[in-house]
Motif scaffolding. Structure first.
Motif, PDB file in Angstrom:
ATOM      1  N   ARG A 151       0.915  -1.055  -0.041  1.00 60.33           N
ATOM      2  CA  ARG A 151      -0.032   0.079  -0.093  1.00 60.33           C
ATOM      3  C   ARG A 151       0.865   1.264   0.112  1.00 60.33           C
ATOM      4  O   ARG A 151       1.927   1.379   0.718  1.00 60.33           O
ATOM      5  CB  ARG A 151      -0.950  -0.027   1.321  1.00 60.33           C
ATOM      6  N   VAL A 152       0.494   2.158  -0.853  1.00 60.47           N
ATOM      7  CA  VAL A 152       1.254   3.363  -0.841  1.00 60.47           C
ATOM      8  C   VAL A 152       0.332   4.502  -0.839  1.00 60.47           C
ATOM      9  O   VAL A 152      -0.509   4.801  -1.562  1.00 60.47           O
ATOM     10  CB  VAL A 152       1.752   3.320  -2.428  1.00 60.47           C
ATOM     11  N   ASP A 153       0.473   5.184   0.025  1.00 64.72           N
ATOM     12  CA  ASP A 153      -0.272   6.385   0.601  1.00 64.72           C
ATOM     13  C   ASP A 153       0.016   7.519  -0.381  1.00 64.72           C
ATOM     14  O   ASP A 153       0.512   8.448  -0.264  1.00 64.72           O
ATOM     15  CB  ASP A 153      -0.147   6.974   2.133  1.00 64.72           C
ATOM     16  N   LYS A 154      -0.831   7.316  -1.460  1.00 68.44           N
ATOM     17  CA  LYS A 154      -0.525   8.375  -2.674  1.00 68.44           C
ATOM     18  C   LYS A 154      -1.157   9.492  -1.970  1.00 68.44           C
ATOM     19  O   LYS A 154      -1.507  10.260  -2.926  1.00 68.44           O
ATOM     20  CB  LYS A 154      -1.209   7.917  -3.679  1.00 68.44           C
ATOM     21  N   SER A 155      -1.389   9.156  -1.310  1.00 67.82           N
ATOM     22  CA  SER A 155      -0.940  10.615  -1.259  1.00 67.82           C
ATOM     23  C   SER A 155      -0.294  11.395  -2.264  1.00 67.82           C
ATOM     24  O   SER A 155      -0.346  10.944  -3.254  1.00 67.82           O
ATOM     25  CB  SER A 155      -0.579  11.003   0.071  1.00 67.82           C
ATOM     26  N   ALA A 179      -6.372  16.671   4.218  1.00 67.97           N
ATOM     27  CA  ALA A 179      -7.171  16.957   5.185  1.00 67.97           C
ATOM     28  C   ALA A 179      -7.678  18.531   4.946  1.00 67.97           C
ATOM     29  O   ALA A 179      -8.866  18.942   5.374  1.00 67.97           O
ATOM     30  CB  ALA A 179      -6.103  17.196   6.160  1.00 67.97           C
ATOM     31  N   GLY A 180      -6.916  19.332   4.145  1.00 70.04           N
ATOM     32  CA  GLY A 180      -7.382  20.659   3.660  1.00 70.04           C
ATOM     33  C   GLY A 180      -8.643  20.583   2.852  1.00 70.04           C
ATOM     34  O   GLY A 180      -9.450  21.228   2.867  1.00 70.04           O
ATOM     35  N   SER A 181      -8.688  19.614   2.021  1.00 71.15           N
ATOM     36  CA  SER A 181      -9.601  19.299   1.083  1.00 71.15           C
ATOM     37  C   SER A 181     -10.866  18.883   1.859  1.00 71.15           C
ATOM     38  O   SER A 181     -12.016  19.339   1.330  1.00 71.15           O
ATOM     39  CB  SER A 181      -9.380  18.093  -0.099  1.00 71.15           C
ATOM     40  N   LEU A 182     -10.808  18.218   2.627  1.00 70.50           N
ATOM     41  CA  LEU A 182     -12.121  17.628   3.494  1.00 70.50           C
ATOM     42  C   LEU A 182     -12.822  18.867   4.162  1.00 70.50           C
ATOM     43  O   LEU A 182     -13.881  18.632   4.157  1.00 70.50           O
ATOM     44  CB  LEU A 182     -11.531  16.724   4.861  1.00 70.50           C
ATOM     45  N   ASP A 183     -12.010  19.935   4.617  1.00 62.99           N
ATOM     46  CA  ASP A 183     -12.795  21.015   5.114  1.00 62.99           C
ATOM     47  C   ASP A 183     -13.603  21.568   3.942  1.00 62.99           C
ATOM     48  O   ASP A 183     -14.826  22.072   4.266  1.00 62.99           O
ATOM     49  CB  ASP A 183     -11.626  21.994   5.627  1.00 62.99           C
ATOM     50  N   MET A 238     -15.786  13.181   0.155  1.00 60.56           N
ATOM     51  CA  MET A 238     -15.512  13.035   1.476  1.00 60.56           C
ATOM     52  C   MET A 238     -15.015  11.655   2.064  1.00 60.56           C
ATOM     53  O   MET A 238     -14.093  11.442   2.746  1.00 60.56           O
ATOM     54  CB  MET A 238     -16.548  13.651   2.473  1.00 60.56           C
ATOM     55  N   GLY A 239     -15.920  10.624   1.586  1.00 59.95           N
ATOM     56  CA  GLY A 239     -15.600   9.335   1.874  1.00 59.95           C
ATOM     57  C   GLY A 239     -14.264   8.893   1.300  1.00 59.95           C
ATOM     58  O   GLY A 239     -13.486   8.249   1.841  1.00 59.95           O
ATOM     59  N   MET A 240     -13.735   9.238  -0.046  1.00 64.14           N
ATOM     60  CA  MET A 240     -12.363   9.033  -0.411  1.00 64.14           C
ATOM     61  C   MET A 240     -11.498   9.574   0.517  1.00 64.14           C
ATOM     62  O   MET A 240     -10.269   8.775   0.600  1.00 64.14           O
ATOM     63  CB  MET A 240     -12.489   9.328  -1.925  1.00 64.14           C
ATOM     64  N   VAL A 241     -11.569  10.856   0.873  1.00 67.83           N
ATOM     65  CA  VAL A 241     -10.542  11.339   1.630  1.00 67.83           C
ATOM     66  C   VAL A 241     -10.440  10.786   3.202  1.00 67.83           C
ATOM     67  O   VAL A 241      -9.346  10.570   3.423  1.00 67.83           O
ATOM     68  CB  VAL A 241     -10.783  12.921   1.857  1.00 67.83           C
ATOM     69  N   LEU A 249      -7.174   8.879   4.527  1.00 68.68           N
ATOM     70  CA  LEU A 249      -6.669   9.314   6.089  1.00 68.68           C
ATOM     71  C   LEU A 249      -6.702   8.108   6.947  1.00 68.68           C
ATOM     72  O   LEU A 249      -6.444   8.386   8.078  1.00 68.68           O
ATOM     73  CB  LEU A 249      -7.381  10.359   6.490  1.00 68.68           C
ATOM     74  N   GLY A 250      -7.385   7.021   6.597  1.00 64.22           N
ATOM     75  CA  GLY A 250      -7.236   5.880   7.284  1.00 64.22           C
ATOM     76  C   GLY A 250      -8.392   5.910   8.363  1.00 64.22           C
ATOM     77  O   GLY A 250      -8.517   4.909   9.342  1.00 64.22           O
TER      78      GLY A 250
END
Length: 352
Positions: A7-11, A175-179, A198-201, A205-206
């Motif tokens: 798993r790569v947090d592609k972030s 995190a900023g996108s979630l806001d 929101m669900g995807m973010v 974020l785990g």
């Protein structure tokens, strides 16, 4: 040999999934973690090693507010003669690196959508774009029309917040996108697309419990007519080791959007976890019928072949994946699996 990709947090995708969006980062039985950038060079110039910048961006389907995954981006330098082609990943994102400064013409073509052209000026280390594909008038489905009428009711503030959320994602700030996505739902409580993102973010974020609530809200608010929410929820359930539940919800999404190759690959993932490789193979083939360049379908097929001890076919499927995704984070792990398969074949068929 199963292809266990790290798993790569592609972030966390057709569809899939956020504009500057997180994708459904397929977790096949092989955990297809992040689907990363996949540049495929068609031509290079002699001074290519002197290149110093990159052009990246996100392609979105305008009406459905979701990423345009696995579409071909063509990039041409007006001066240096560079011609490159890349596939967008499941987040609709692309990146072309090692480019000299200058002006580049970019073209995006996808069946059923108007041809898209853009220009990028690379004067520094990078240039970022956001492009939107628009359905051809003759290819609009009834569901597209319904969405477009509904969008007329969405307040400008809600739209702006959704766009700001996408922009934060392009800057690797989930995190900023979630806001912003939350603010979008506050401005328009029925904004099921925002709940989906929101669900995807949250999943990225785990925070799986929060992700599940957001996906369910998107499903409820859309009356089950926004299949990407079902696909996202199904992916989450697979990640949590609940393939039976995942299969049911993904199939509901496919009843609405059978043309989405992502949904068929996600279903194949669940079927592999349920130890139903023949059905998983058929589902992966369905994905390829809809998009023969859908790289992740080949990872499912490689797992199917591995489960049957058919290492030659597994090798072919791994090669097909690498041809389409030569440079992504998952590609290195695929190469490692490929080497292991070659060793198995060398021992079992030394004469070859």
């Amino acid at each position: 040999m199963r292809c266990e990709l790290p798993r790569v947090d592609k972030s966390c995708q057709r569809t899939s999934f956020f504009p500057p969006i997180l994708s459904l980062k397929l977790i096949l039985v092989l955990n297809i973690a992040a689907i990363g950038w996949a540049p495929v060079a068609k031509a290079q110039v002699s001074n290519f090693e002197k290149a110093e910048g990159e052009i990246s961006g996100t392609v979105l389907l305008e009406a459905e507010k979701r990423p345009a995954s696995q579409v071909i981006i063509s990039l041409k330098s007006r001066v240096a003669g560079i011609l490159r082609s890349v596939l967008t990943d499941l987040e609709g994102q692309f990146r072309v690196q090692h480019l000299p400064p200058g002006t580049y013409d970019i073209a995006v073509e996808e069946a059923g959508y108007e041809a898209l052209q853009a220009t990028a000026q690379l004067d520094g280390p990078s240039s970022k774009l956001v492009m939107y594909l628009r359905s051809k008038s003759g290819a609009i489905r009834q569901s597209d029309y319904t969405v477009s009428v509904r969008e007329l009711k969405i307040p400008g503030k809600a739209r702006n917040e959704l766009q700001k959320g996408f922009e934060r994602l392009t800057k690797n700030d989930p995190a900023g996108s979630l806001d912003h996505f939350v603010k979008a739902t506050q401005a328009f409580p029925g904004y099921f697309e925002a709940y989906y993102h929101m669900g995807m973010v949250e999943m990225r974020l785990g925070r799986n419990e929060e992700a599940a609530k957001a996906f369910q809200a998107a499903i409820d608010l859309s009356g089950g007519r926004y299949p990407w929410a079902e696909f996202g929820f199904g992916y989450l359930l697979c990640q949590e080791g609940k393939p039976t539940e995942a299969e049911k919800i993904i199939r509901r999404g496919l009843e609405v959007e059978d043309a989405a190759p992502d949904g068929h690959v996600f279903l194949a993932n669940a079927l592999m976890q349920l130890n139903r490789p023949d059905e998983a193979e058929r589902s992966a083939q369905e994905a390829l019928l809809r998009n023969h360049n859908f790289a992740d379908a080949y990872l499912v097929l490689s797992n199917v072949a591995a489960s049957k001890g058919d290492y030659r076919t597994e090798l072919q499927d791994l090669d097909a994946y690498l041809k389409l995704q030569p440079s992504g984070p998952a590609s290195e792990r695929v190469r490692q699996v490929r080497e292991a398969v070659l060793k198995i074949l060398a021992k079992s068929h030394p004469q070859d």
